[in-house]
Every structure is written in structure tokens, then in C-alpha cells.
Motif scaffolding. Structure first.
Motif, PDB file in Angstrom:
ATOM      1  N   GLY A  20     -66.402  26.708   4.601  1.00 58.15           N
ATOM      2  CA  GLY A  20     -65.991  25.312   4.605  1.00 58.15           C
ATOM      3  C   GLY A  20     -64.541  25.134   4.221  1.00 58.15           C
ATOM      4  O   GLY A  20     -63.765  26.063   4.183  1.00 58.15           O
ATOM      5  N   LEU A  21     -64.168  23.892   3.913  1.00 62.53           N
ATOM      6  CA  LEU A  21     -62.786  23.567   3.600  1.00 62.53           C
ATOM      7  C   LEU A  21     -62.395  24.153   2.254  1.00 62.53           C
ATOM      8  O   LEU A  21     -63.201  24.253   1.336  1.00 62.53           O
ATOM      9  N   LEU A  22     -61.122  24.527   2.121  1.00 62.33           N
ATOM     10  CA  LEU A  22     -60.608  25.108   0.890  1.00 62.33           C
ATOM     11  C   LEU A  22     -59.966  24.019   0.050  1.00 62.33           C
ATOM     12  O   LEU A  22     -59.172  23.248   0.541  1.00 62.33           O
ATOM     13  N   GLN A 167     -59.104  32.413   9.159  1.00 63.53           N
ATOM     14  CA  GLN A 167     -59.504  31.327  10.059  1.00 63.53           C
ATOM     15  C   GLN A 167     -61.017  31.146  10.058  1.00 63.53           C
ATOM     16  O   GLN A 167     -61.532  30.023  10.024  1.00 63.53           O
ATOM     17  N   GLN A 168     -61.741  32.253  10.097  1.00 63.25           N
ATOM     18  CA  GLN A 168     -63.204  32.161  10.100  1.00 63.25           C
ATOM     19  C   GLN A 168     -63.729  31.676   8.753  1.00 63.25           C
ATOM     20  O   GLN A 168     -64.752  30.981   8.685  1.00 63.25           O
ATOM     21  N   ILE A 169     -63.039  32.019   7.676  1.00 60.60           N
ATOM     22  CA  ILE A 169     -63.419  31.485   6.360  1.00 60.60           C
ATOM     23  C   ILE A 169     -63.256  29.970   6.353  1.00 60.60           C
ATOM     24  O   ILE A 169     -64.122  29.235   5.862  1.00 60.60           O
ATOM     25  N   GLU A 170     -62.146  29.480   6.901  1.00 60.60           N
ATOM     26  CA  GLU A 170     -61.936  28.028   7.008  1.00 60.60           C
ATOM     27  C   GLU A 170     -63.084  27.358   7.750  1.00 60.60           C
ATOM     28  O   GLU A 170     -63.527  26.272   7.382  1.00 60.60           O
ATOM     29  N   ARG A 171     -63.563  28.009   8.794  1.00 65.49           N
ATOM     30  CA  ARG A 171     -64.568  27.399   9.659  1.00 65.49           C
ATOM     31  C   ARG A 171     -65.985  27.556   9.120  1.00 65.49           C
ATOM     32  O   ARG A 171     -66.937  27.037   9.715  1.00 65.49           O
ATOM     33  N   GLY A 172     -66.121  28.282   8.025  1.00 61.50           N
ATOM     34  CA  GLY A 172     -67.431  28.411   7.418  1.00 61.50           C
ATOM     35  C   GLY A 172     -68.305  29.491   8.010  1.00 61.50           C
ATOM     36  O   GLY A 172     -69.472  29.616   7.631  1.00 61.50           O
ATOM     37  N   THR A 173     -67.755  30.309   8.900  1.00 65.16           N
ATOM     38  CA  THR A 173     -68.543  31.381   9.513  1.00 65.16           C
ATOM     39  C   THR A 173     -68.414  32.700   8.764  1.00 65.16           C
ATOM     40  O   THR A 173     -69.134  33.653   9.065  1.00 65.16           O
ATOM     41  N   LEU A 344     -44.645  30.157   6.471  1.00 64.46           N
ATOM     42  CA  LEU A 344     -43.799  29.439   5.522  1.00 64.46           C
ATOM     43  C   LEU A 344     -43.934  27.931   5.675  1.00 64.46           C
ATOM     44  O   LEU A 344     -43.663  27.175   4.731  1.00 64.46           O
ATOM     45  N   ASN A 345     -44.344  27.484   6.853  1.00 66.92           N
ATOM     46  CA  ASN A 345     -44.625  26.063   7.084  1.00 66.92           C
ATOM     47  C   ASN A 345     -45.982  25.645   6.539  1.00 66.92           C
ATOM     48  O   ASN A 345     -46.340  24.465   6.620  1.00 66.92           O
ATOM     49  N   GLY A 346     -46.775  26.572   6.055  1.00 69.57           N
ATOM     50  CA  GLY A 346     -48.125  26.231   5.619  1.00 69.57           C
ATOM     51  C   GLY A 346     -49.139  26.318   6.734  1.00 69.57           C
ATOM     52  O   GLY A 346     -50.184  25.670   6.683  1.00 69.57           O
ATOM     53  N   GLY A 347     -48.851  27.130   7.773  1.00 75.90           N
ATOM     54  CA  GLY A 347     -49.843  27.387   8.813  1.00 75.90           C
ATOM     55  C   GLY A 347     -49.607  26.698  10.136  1.00 75.90           C
ATOM     56  O   GLY A 347     -50.427  26.834  11.056  1.00 75.90           O
ATOM     57  N   ALA A 348     -48.505  25.954  10.268  1.00 72.11           N
ATOM     58  CA  ALA A 348     -48.247  25.201  11.491  1.00 72.11           C
ATOM     59  C   ALA A 348     -46.891  25.564  12.068  1.00 72.11           C
ATOM     60  O   ALA A 348     -45.954  25.923  11.342  1.00 72.11           O
ATOM     61  N   TYR A 349     -46.791  25.444  13.394  1.00 71.61           N
ATOM     62  CA  TYR A 349     -45.521  25.672  14.084  1.00 71.61           C
ATOM     63  C   TYR A 349     -45.466  24.711  15.261  1.00 71.61           C
ATOM     64  O   TYR A 349     -46.312  24.777  16.168  1.00 71.61           O
ATOM     65  N   ILE A 354     -52.521  27.001  13.009  1.00 66.51           N
ATOM     66  CA  ILE A 354     -53.488  28.092  13.050  1.00 66.51           C
ATOM     67  C   ILE A 354     -54.189  28.290  11.712  1.00 66.51           C
ATOM     68  O   ILE A 354     -55.233  28.942  11.659  1.00 66.51           O
ATOM     69  N   LEU A 355     -53.638  27.740  10.628  1.00 66.81           N
ATOM     70  CA  LEU A 355     -54.245  27.822   9.304  1.00 66.81           C
ATOM     71  C   LEU A 355     -53.938  26.536   8.537  1.00 66.81           C
ATOM     72  O   LEU A 355     -52.915  25.884   8.799  1.00 66.81           O
ATOM     73  N   SER A 356     -54.779  26.195   7.593  1.00 63.21           N
ATOM     74  CA  SER A 356     -54.466  25.079   6.705  1.00 63.21           C
ATOM     75  C   SER A 356     -53.472  25.540   5.646  1.00 63.21           C
ATOM     76  O   SER A 356     -53.375  26.738   5.348  1.00 63.21           O
ATOM     77  N   PRO A 357     -52.735  24.614   5.050  1.00 62.87           N
ATOM     78  CA  PRO A 357     -51.853  25.004   3.950  1.00 62.87           C
ATOM     79  C   PRO A 357     -52.603  25.707   2.825  1.00 62.87           C
ATOM     80  O   PRO A 357     -52.082  26.646   2.212  1.00 62.87           O
ATOM     81  N   ALA A 358     -53.824  25.282   2.544  1.00 62.78           N
ATOM     82  CA  ALA A 358     -54.600  25.915   1.481  1.00 62.78           C
ATOM     83  C   ALA A 358     -54.921  27.365   1.816  1.00 62.78           C
ATOM     84  O   ALA A 358     -54.951  28.230   0.940  1.00 62.78           O
TER      85      ALA A 358
END
Length: 603
Positions: A20-22, A167-173, A344-349, A354-358
Motif C-alpha cells: 500500500g501507500l507509504l 514500485q511493486q511495494i507501492e502497489r501492494g503486490t 532527485l526530483n522525488g520520483g518524477a521527470y 515512476i515512484l512516489s517521493p516517499a
């Protein structure tokens, strides 16, 4: 893999979470980002803008463009020296060249301030073990290194596998604290039933570093070797870097997603970010633009393949069809810069995330606080001076690859460094250590200015290794008690390179530690500091012995690595009534300071 000696220092606490969410909070980018820019690839336009992260907080999605050192907030002379020093390793270092060639990329914020190719991408036809020489190709068949040259990243590939796992940890899988046998029941053979996903990512599973999977001709045989492998240490009891951790993680990812690692790399990372020259198993059409690696033959190689060029160098990855969790990805410097900027952007470009900042925060969090010197986030190594040089801080993250590659990210300065070399061309035994990586990192660290605390310049110790440098003050006569005040900035190799305050009562024949406090609250009873101080100025206060005639700051470095150095500014002496009886800003007082190796620096 080499590491620094054991160092005692604090770090971020371990954090664990399930699916789930971090809920960890905090973006990676710290402070104002210099050179925030647009353009996802050289010469094209784009919108850097701001965008939400999906969790309610806004963060800057800085994208890359080429620019000057000044635009990046860097000092150009040190970037020039970065290239000059890198070129010295094309010559004997000390016996053979460290690499045949390299591509260097350095930047800060959204600006790539340095992108330079040196040496050769393809130089040798083979290695002559009898004479320990490389047999060069005819000049017309040799290929120069270019900025676009693609490299076999070797173990830098582990970072991509780690990102896919998070990424899979974020998605809960995928659950970070779950046992690997939750996903791969056969994995528990040999006493590995208690190994967790986190231990794979932090190299604390107990796996030995490597086994020759390539000796088994079938996939089933390779898996059996992995299932039956007996841990060298009980899970969680020791740090031991191992390719087997990331191979196991690959198998988990493929099991839970139903897709191969190569497809996951493309769909989840390279396609969204526009990393068009990053992949497993590059096609034959790429070969002229790829750096050659090794003349792979026994006994130095486990396989007899001749000069490897355009195919993965690692024997196990080669035997796995070129797609492996620990090695096998090919990429160029610009693509890796995009990845660096994304993290360095926290997962975004740009418009991609591709990732959350957390999640990025978690990847840069030290889970190995029980093993000082082996700091490790999820996939990323942290605070490793042996290749990060003076860029190393508790937050600096990166990885190296056996072929001569490395990536270093410093969130505290928003800087990134990529060194891609073909250091096993023509043979792996020609290079040792990480001197070119350290030299490049030292120069990029030095290129980030340190603004004086007061006025235009401050005293700077320099960054030389194996030296002792002193900044000595001949004390004026003060009736009664006196107090030293100054500003101090330090970033040194932990446990090795102290900055010490000392006093003398006999004209400098003997020196004694002078205890002091910083910022009015932190006592330093030994009169010395070292390690990382947060890249900020600290206020020093020290009562002087009444009989003292001399006072000095002494900075001593060992022969191994250095940090960013030490700065001293605003030296003053106050009498018992708080009146200044010495102020270095006054010319007559400033003349009482004797620098030995220290210089006045505005940056």
C-alpha cells in the motif's frame, strides 16, 4: 566490493512498511535548485513546471538541459579539472590504463554542466597474457568514445531492479518485510526460509557474494543451485554484497507480475522516462556505438568468449540470456542523468512519475545502521567514500559496476555524477580500486561553492590527502578570561580526518586540545570534530586558557579519502566583558594569523 573501514556515526532510523501507500513524507530535493530547466533531451523543449505527487504535496519536476557551470551553480575551473584528471587515467595508472576510455557527465539541478567523452570505446582486438599487453586493432578499426556511447552497466543494473521492486511495494503486490518464500516457496532450501525481501535489497540475506550459475546449462539447473544455496551468515546478521540477492529479487518480480525483467524495465522505467538507449540485450545495430569490454577467456573469465562487445560481460547474466537482476543493462550517460534527475526530483521527470517521493526517501534511507561502514538503502549504497569521494554524505546514494561504471546522487547539493568507463578492456586485471571515480567526485564536490559566513572570503583547508594543515593565531595579551568565537564548516572522512582546535602555552612546542561548543549547545570536549556536519556553518565558542599564547585549527587527513574540507571564518577574541580584543576583519589583527596550507577562499 571494497568498503571504508568501520565508522561510528548516526543515521536515519530504519523504516519498514508493508503493501500500500507509504507514509514516510518528505521530498528528496533540499533547498533552492539551481538551474531548474526544461528539455527532456538535448536541444528539445519542455515544461519544468510544478506538479502534484498524488499525495497532496507539490514538488518540482525539474528536467534536464545542457548549460554552463555557472547556470548549474558550479565552479567551472573544478569541472575542467575533473576532465583533466580523468584523462590521466588513460595513461598507466600506475602500470596499465584504468580504462581505455570514458564518458563523464556532471550536473546540478536541471543543468548538465559537463558531458565529455575521452579515450577509446573500442581499442583492442585481444589480450596477450604472456606479455601482459593489449593487442591493438588497426587504427581504422578502433572507435573513439563519444558522448552517446552505450556501456554495459554491470552492477549498476541492480538499481533498476531495486526501483522495479519498490514500485511493486507501492502497489501492494510486494511486502518489504515478507519472507522470500512467500513468493518463491522453493527458495527456502539450504536454510534460507527466513530471508526477507528487505534483506535481499540491503545485502543482509546471508548469501555469499557469487556462485557460478553459468556452469549449469539449463534454467532449471541454475534455479536448483539458487534454491539449495546455504547462507554464509544467518539472515540479518551481517552485510555481504551478493549478486544472488538481486537475481532472487528478479525471480520474485517476474513471479508476481507475470512479466520478464526486460519487459518491466521498458514498461515501468525507460519508456515513461524517455530513456531510449537503455535496455537489456541491445540489438546488433547498436554495436558500433557500444564500448567493448573484455577478452573473456579462462582462467580470468569463467567462459571462453573472446572480445566481448555488444553483449553482457557478466558470465552469469550471459548464461541467463542477458537478462538478470544483478547485471545486463546497457545505457548511455544522458539516460542515466535522466534517472538521476528523476530520483532527485522525488520520483518524477517531466510528466512522468515512476515512484512516489516517499519511495525515493525510503531508497535513500539507511537500513544497515547495525553495520557501520556498509550503509545501504533499498538497492542504493549510501555514504561510500571509496567511490563517492568528497560527494559522500549520509544522504548520498549510488552504485558502481564491475565494467568501470558508476552513478552518484547527492540530494544535499542536488548534484549528480556519472562516470562510465570500459575498465575491463582488454582485461579485468589491468585496473584496481576506484581512483578515477573518487577523483571525479572530489572535483564535483569542490565545484559546489561554500559561501563565507562573513564577508567575501573564509579560510579553507583544502582537500588534499595525507597532509596536516594548520591555521595559527598569535594571541594578543588579554587581562583575565578570554573567549574565542568563530564560524566553522566541516565535511571530512568520518573517523579519519579530524579538524582540531588546539592551544599552546610554550610558543608552539606543545599543543593541547581546546574544548569548544558549537551553536551554543553541542559540546566537543576533545576539541575536535569530523564527519558530516550538514553543509551549514556552525558557531564555535571556546574559553581560552589564561596562559595560552598561540591558538590553531589543525586539519589532518589520511592517505585514503577526503571530504569537502574545513572552513573557518570570523575569528574573534572577546574579553571578560564581551568586548572584541581581536577581530580578523581588522587588518592589523588579521596579520596575526599564520596559515600553513590554508587559503582565503570565496567559494
Amino acid at each position: 566490493m571494497a568498503t571504508d573501514a568501520t565508522r561510528g556515526r548516526g543515521g536515519l532510523s530504519r523504516r519498514t512498511f508493508g503493501g500500500g501507500l507509504l507514509a514516510l513524507g518528505g521530498a528528496v530535493v533540499i533547498g533552492t535548485v539551481p538551474g531548474a530547466a526544461a528539455a527532456p533531451d538535448p536541444g528539445s523543449g519542455g515544461d519544468s513546471g510544478f506538479a502534484g505527487d498524488g499525495g497532496g504535496s507539490a514538488m518540482r519536476r525539474t528536467t534536464l538541459r545542457r548549460g554552463s557551470a555557472e547556470r548549474a551553480g558550479l565552479i567551472s575551473g573544478h569541472l575542467d579539472r575533473l576532465v583533466t584528471e580523468a584523462e590521466t587515467f588513460l595513461a598507466p595508472s600506475p602500470v596499465h590504463p584504468w580504462y581505455a576510455g570514458a564518458v563523464l557527465l556532471a550536473g546540478r539541478g536541471g543543468t548538465v554542466a559537463l558531458h565529455r567523452a575521452i579515450g577509446s570505446a573500442v581499442r583492442y582486438a585481444r589480450y596477450d597474457e604472456k606479455t601482459d599487453t593489449g593487442v591493438e586493432l588497426p587504427p581504422e578499426r578502433q572507435l573513439p568514445m563519444t558522448e552517446e556511447t552505450v556501456f554495459d552497466l554491470a552492477s549498476v543494473s541492480k538499481l533498476f531492479t531495486s526501483i522495479l521492486a519498490v514500485q511493486q511495494i507501492e502497489r501492494g503486490t510486494l511486502d518489504l518485510e515478507a519472507r522470500v518464500t512467500t513468493y518463491l516457496p522453493e527458495f527456502g532450501g539450504g536454510g534460507k526460509q527466513d530471508v526477507t525481501v528487505r534483506q535481499l535489497l540491503t545485502h543482509t540475506s546471508g548469501f555469499r557474494s557469487w556462485i557460478p550459475l553459468y556452469k549449469e546449462p539449463t534454467r532449471e539447473g541454475k534455479l536448483r543451485l539458487l534454491w539449495d544455496e546455504v547462507p554464509a551468515n544467518p539472515p540479518g546478521s551481517a552485510y555481504l554484497y551478493s549478486d544472488l540477492n538481486l537475481i532472487s529479487l528478479q525471480l520474485i518480480l517476474e513471479e508476481i507480475t507475470g512479466h520478464g525483467l526486460d519487459a518491466l524495465l521498458h514498461d515501468e522505467i525507460t519508456a515513461p522516462l524517455g530513456m531510449h538507449r537503455t535496455r537489456f540485450n541491445p540489438p546488433l545495430s547498436w554495436r558500433p556505438g557500444i564500448a567493448a569490454t573484455e577478452d573473456a577467456r579462462p582462467p580470468w573469465s569463467g567462459l571462453d568468449r573472446g572480445m566481448v562487445w555488444g553483449e553482457v560481460h557478466d558470465e552469469n547474466a550471459h548464461s541467463m540470456g542477458g537478462v538478470a537482476g544483478h547485471a545486463g543493462i546497457f545505457s548511455r550517460a544522458w539516460d542515466l542523468a535522466i534517472l538521476a534527475r528523476t530520483l532527485l526530483n522525488g520520483g518524477a521527470y517531466g510528466r512522468a512519475r515512476i515512484l512516489s517521493p516517499a519511495s525515493v526517501e525510503l531508497m535513500f534511507t539507511d537500513f544497515n545502521t547495525a553495520f557501520p561502514g556498509d550503509e545501504h538503502g533499498l538497492g542504493f549504497e549510501l555514504y561510500q567514500h571509496w567511490y563517492m569521494g568528497a560527494m559522500a554524505t549520509p544522504r548520498t546514494a549510488g552504485h558502481t559496476g564491475f565494467t568501470g561504471t558508476s552513478l552518484v546522487l547527492d540530494p544535499t547539493t542536488d548534484a549528480f555524477l556519472i562516470v562510465l568507463g570500459n575498465s575491463v578492456h582488454p582485461v579485468r586485471s589491468w585496473r584496481s580500486g576506484s581512483a578515477p571515480r573518487v577523483a571525479a567526485a572530489n572535483q564535483l564536490a569542490r565545484a559546489v561553492p561554500v559561501r563565507p559566513a562573513r564577508g567575501r572570503t573564509a579560510w579553507f583547508s583544502g582537500m588534499a590527502s595525507a597532509t596536516t594543515r594548520t591555521l595559527t593565531l598569535t594571541l594578543p595579551h588579554v587581562a583575565g578570561a578570554a573567549l574565542l568565537e568563530c564560524a566553522l564548516w566541516w565535511d571530512t572522512e568520518p573517523g579519519a580526518d579530524p579538524a582540531a582546535l588546539e592551544s599552546s602555552t610554550d610558543g608552539g612546542t606543545t599543543w593541547r586540545p581546546l574544548p569548544f561548543t558549537t551553536d551554543g549547545r553541542t559540546a566537543h570536549p576533545t576539541g575536535a570534530v569530523g564527519g558530516w556536519s550538514g553543509r551549514v556553518w556552525h558557531r564555535v565558542s571556546a574559553p581560552l586558557p589564561e596562559a595560552a599564547t598561540l591558538l590553531r585549527w589543525r586539519y589532518t587527513t589520511d592517505q585514503r579519502y577526503v571530504g569537502r574540507g574545513v572552513y573557518v571564518d570570523g575569528l574573534r577574541l572577546l574579553d571578560g566583558a564581551g568586548r572584541p580584543v581581536f577581530d580578523e576583519a581588522r587588518p592589523a589583527d588579521g596579520a596575526r594569523i599564520t596559515p600553513n596550507g590554508w587559503i582565503r577562499s570565496g567559494d
